[in-house]
Design an enzyme around this catalytic site. Structure first.
Site, PDB file in Angstrom:
ATOM      1  N   GLU A   1       0.812  -1.227   0.000  1.00  0.00           N
ATOM      2  CA  GLU A   1       0.000   0.000   0.000  1.00  0.00           C
ATOM      3  C   GLU A   1       0.844   1.274   0.000  1.00  0.00           C
ATOM      4  O   GLU A   1       0.540   2.223  -0.716  1.00  0.00           O
ATOM      5  CB  GLU A   1      -0.939   0.028   1.211  1.00  0.00           C
ATOM      6  CG  GLU A   1      -2.142  -0.887   1.099  1.00  0.00           C
ATOM      7  CD  GLU A   1      -1.851  -2.321   1.484  1.00  0.00           C
ATOM      8  OE1 GLU A   1      -0.730  -2.589   1.977  1.00  0.00           O
ATOM      9  OE2 GLU A   1      -2.723  -3.180   1.303  1.00  0.00           O
TER      10      GLU A   1
ATOM     11  N   HIS B   1      -9.639  -5.069  11.336  1.00  0.00           N
ATOM     12  CA  HIS B   1     -10.382  -4.877  10.092  1.00  0.00           C
ATOM     13  C   HIS B   1     -11.716  -4.174  10.284  1.00  0.00           C
ATOM     14  O   HIS B   1     -12.546  -4.180   9.394  1.00  0.00           O
ATOM     15  CB  HIS B   1     -10.641  -6.230   9.404  1.00  0.00           C
ATOM     16  CG  HIS B   1      -9.420  -6.828   8.785  1.00  0.00           C
ATOM     17  ND1 HIS B   1      -8.385  -7.348   9.527  1.00  0.00           N
ATOM     18  CD2 HIS B   1      -9.055  -6.992   7.494  1.00  0.00           C
ATOM     19  CE1 HIS B   1      -7.455  -7.809   8.721  1.00  0.00           C
ATOM     20  NE2 HIS B   1      -7.825  -7.611   7.477  1.00  0.00           N
TER      21      HIS B   1
END
Lengths: 455, 329
Positions: free
Chosen positions: A189, A258
């Site tokens: 990322e 998450h």
């Protein structure tokens, strides 16, 4: 003893699926690990394996059946030599550990004609044909339309091309636009976000998909220090016209790392725009605006909403402007302000409150930066009471910012302290009961409204 | 000061060599002036001088073509001057004035020029590396044959995003030249104390990126290596790494007393390897220039730098309304 084979939940958020194909027939012997069927979820087609040994006694759901609810019996498995109509049937353990939450389906659409606010300019002309569209498809359509219109727009991210999106948002895009414009990245990322920022400096208009925004924390420096600030630091010479999009907030049973809402984080940064759609029409119209915007835009989607259908206007070029909140339901007793999935609780609460004779005005902010505070304040001046609703944490929340602004700009109009409904101040637990407790609920919104209306 | 050691025959033209001399001297004198203005309180914050490293950017700019892009870290004044950005505009940015290249809103570490394809000026160590590859991504996307010079230091070469970028640049065959300006100290930490491998250029091997070490005190060596790197990238073969071994004479920033190295180490480098002295000697030895010619250039550069300093002192501070502009396009 015969056991029922149940429709499995094959993803954390799956509630139903299509039984695409049976790979076994009645009378076949199966053993653990044999592929019995192909099941299409909202995200992918998955193979469904047998867990136990036995003989397929009866197939209960024919192949090709759509919308088979999780935990529906789809076949009956017999022990070797057992006849079909033997003993009572026991439920086999489902493949996934627990059923997906089911109580999310019946929400009044903010686009329903009843809810449409009279005093607001509508998002589309009266009489426009409306098509029931999922948020997932609306997002895809928005990207496809903008990619057709502008050669410089491209999509990059993990699994966006060949896999067609981890959440199937980019379905069909690789086929239409090719590998030059729909680019699978390695799982990196920080690096690919920096490359996208550079590509934007170089004149392209990247759409960066974060599989979820949890992973964007790896790329935070590039988003904030490079993308958001360069226009200012260069005295207006160059900036980063790009979109960072992906799922934000809690999904279902995926635990602390998450499940979190980043709305308040990004909302703080000058140079960024922050978009938080709830409905499919807003998802489409706002994403098209985001792609055209010459600034870096954080586009926060919600996994729980991807599969939900709303009315979307059938127009050649439908956009929704930034900074324009939507009054989804007019009311007189209290103003409820929310965004993204928080709208679900706000609208459910408003429905139930109406039964108790409390008239709630529900406002969807749609974009947090710019934020349409005037619409909120105007409403508060009418209702004199405000409740904000969001899934994120309480300290430094979106609601606390709104509360502080309303307090400063409309103090004399308030008849009760503002209540900011948020998720609980804890990392998201995994256990189903605790997770439910950590999230904001409709009942909490109702309780807050009753408190500010002294009912 | 003499640098006779590395003088040898050259087939470089008088014109080219003189231009190198002029460009390097401009950077040196500019930085000396910036140091002076800093001492007078006219420049604030962090100010990282490029003195000693001039041959790196001058040699590579000589290898660049119109339309090529470049970006670097916060030690960026030399890069801006070398790609032709106005000395007055750079200096006025250092003093935070309206005539600065970012209208006084960027400062020493954050300057840009769309016109000269200079994409910063980045204050976060290593952050410019993926951005440089992103510029190359745009060039490849547009098929325009341009290359992107992405400068970073030996310190930045330990950042994870550098290797994420190496991987993608090689995977996608991006026309990017990674220029590692190894000045041997990441702030106060010597390379030996921070890096397990002495040759940073070899770190591209895992990704199949060719690399080489270059004498960064020799502008001609840098130019030659730059030509090889550019040819590689422009022919569509993907990225290339140049580890340019150089040395900064001054501290990391103005507030660094540089106690981590000896005065003798710096002095030895200045006396034996100075990049400007090397070219000066070449010019004289080849009779490309006389002492008088060089004096004339020195004078000319001094005038440019003084003019830049005057501009930077006299340019007004930005209007207060500028606080609120350039946040959104």
């Amino acid at each position: 003893m015969a056991t029922e084979i149940l429709m499995p939940a094959l993803s954390p958020t799956m509630e139903e699926g299509t039984l695409a194909k049976w790979l076994v027939k009645e009378g076949d012997t199966v053993k653990s690990g044999d592929v019995m069927a192909e099941i299409e979820t909202d995200k992918a087609t998955m193979e469904f394996e047998a867990v136990d040994e036995g003989v397929i006694g009866k197939i209960l759901i024919a192949e090709g059946t759509e919308a088979v609810k999780v935990n529906t019996a789809i076949a009956i498995l017999l022990e070797d030599g057992e006849a079909l109509d033997a003993t009572p049937v026991a439920a086999a353990p489902s493949v996934a550990a627990s059923p997906a939450p089911a109580a999310r389906a019946t929400v009044s659409s903010p686009e329903s004609p009843v809810a449409a606010a009279a005093e607001q300019t509508p998002d589309w002309p009266e009489g426009t044909e409306l098509v029931q569209t999922t948020v997932r498809v609306a997002l895809r359509d928005a990207m496809a339309e903008e990619m057709r219109a502008d050669e410089n727009v491209f999509l990059m991210g993990e699994e966006v091309a060949e896999y067609e999106g981890a959440y199937k948002i980019s379905q069909g895009l690789l086929d239409e636009f090719g590998a030059k414009r729909v680019i699978d990245t390695p799982i990196t990322e920080h690096g690919f976000t920096g490359i996208a920022v550079g590509a934007a400096f170089g004149g392209l208009k990247p759409i960066v998909e974060f599989m979820t925004f949890n992973f964007a924390m790896q790329a935070m420096d590039q988003i904030i220090n490079s993308a958001a600030k360069t226009l200012y630091m260069s005295g207006g010479q160059m900036g980063a016209p790009m979109v960072f999009r992906g799922a934000n907030g809690a999904a279902s049973r995926v635990g602390a790392q998450h499940s979190q809402c980043f709305a308040a984080w990004y909302m703080q940064i000058p140079g960024l725009k922050v978009v938080t759609p709830y409905s499919a029409s807003d998802a489409k119209g706002l994403l098209k605006s985001a792609i055209r915007d010459p600034n870096p835009v954080i586009f926060l989607e919600n996994e729980m909403l991807y599969g939900r259908a709303f009315d979307v206007p059938k127009l050649d070029d439908f956009t929704v402007p930034f900074g324009k909140a939507k009054i989804c339901r007019t009311g007189t007793d209290v103003t409820i302000v929310s965004f993204s999935i928080g709208m679900q609780y706000a609208l459910e609460a408003a429905d139930k409150l109406a039964e108790d004779g409390i008239s709630a005005e529900v406002i969807d902010l749609r974009t947090l930066r710019p934020m349409d505070l005037p619409t909120v304040i105007k409403s508060v001046m009418k209702t004199n009471r405000l409740v904000t609703v969001e899934e994120g944490w309480p300290q430094g929340s979106v609601g606390s910012y709104i509360a502080s602004e309303v307090m400063q700009q409309a103090f004399d109009y308030l008849d009760a302290p503002i209540i900011t409904c948020t998720g609980k101040d804890v990392p998201m637990p995994y256990a189903a009961n605790l997770e439910k407790l950590a999230l904001i609920t409709t009942d909490e919104v109702i309780a807050a409204v009753k408190q500010v209306t002294y009912r | 000061m003499a640098a006779r050691k590395s003088v040898k025959k050259t087939n470089v033209s008088a014109e080219e060599l003189t231009e190198h001399y002029r460009s390097m001297l401009l950077i040196r004198r500019f930085e000396e002036k910036a140091g002076q203005l800093y001492g007078m309180g006219l420049i604030g914050g962090f100010c990282h001088l490029y003195i000693g490293q001039e041959a790196v950017v001058v040699g590579l700019e000589a290898a660049a073509e119109e339309g090529d892009k470049r970006l670097t870290s916060y030690r960026d004044h030399g890069h801006m001057l070398a790609c032709g950005m106005d000395a007055g505009g750079v200096m006025a940015e250092l003093t935070g004035r309206t005539g600065g290249l970012s209208k006084g809103k960027g400062g020493s570490m954050h300057m840009f020029s769309k016109e000269k394809n200079f994409y910063g000026g980045h204050g976060i160590v290593g952050a410019q590396v993926p951005i440089g590859a992103g510029l190359a991504f745009a060039d490849k996307y547009n098929g325009n044959g341009r290359v992107s010079f992405t400068y970073f230091g030996d310190g930045a070469s330990n950042q994870g995003q550098v290797y994420e970028t190496f991987n993608m640049a090689a995977l996608w065959q991006l026309p990017v030249i990674f220029v590692i300006e190894n000045n041997q100290y990441a702030m106060g930490t010597s390379q030996q104390r921070s890096s397990v491998t002495p040759d940073i250029y070899t770190r591209g091997e895992a990704f199949g990126i060719p690399g080489e070490a270059v004498d960064g005190m020799s502008v001609l060596a840098v130019k030659e290596a730059g030509d090889r790197a550019v040819a590689h990238c422009r022919s569509g073969k993907g990225p290339y790494i140049l580890e340019v071994k150089t040395y900064r004479y001054r501290g990391h920033s103005m507030s660094d007393p540089a106690k981590y190295r000896t005065r003798e180490e710096v002095q030895k480098m200045r006396e034996e390897r100075d990049p400007i002295e090397q070219v000066r000697t070449l010019l004289l030895d080849h009779k490309y220039a006389t002492e008088d010619d060089l004096k004339a250039i020195d004078k000319e550069i001094k005038a440019v730098v003084n003019e830049a300093a005057d501009y930077a002192r006299n340019s007004p501070e930005p209007a207060l309304e500028e606080l609120w502009t350039d946040i959104y396009a």
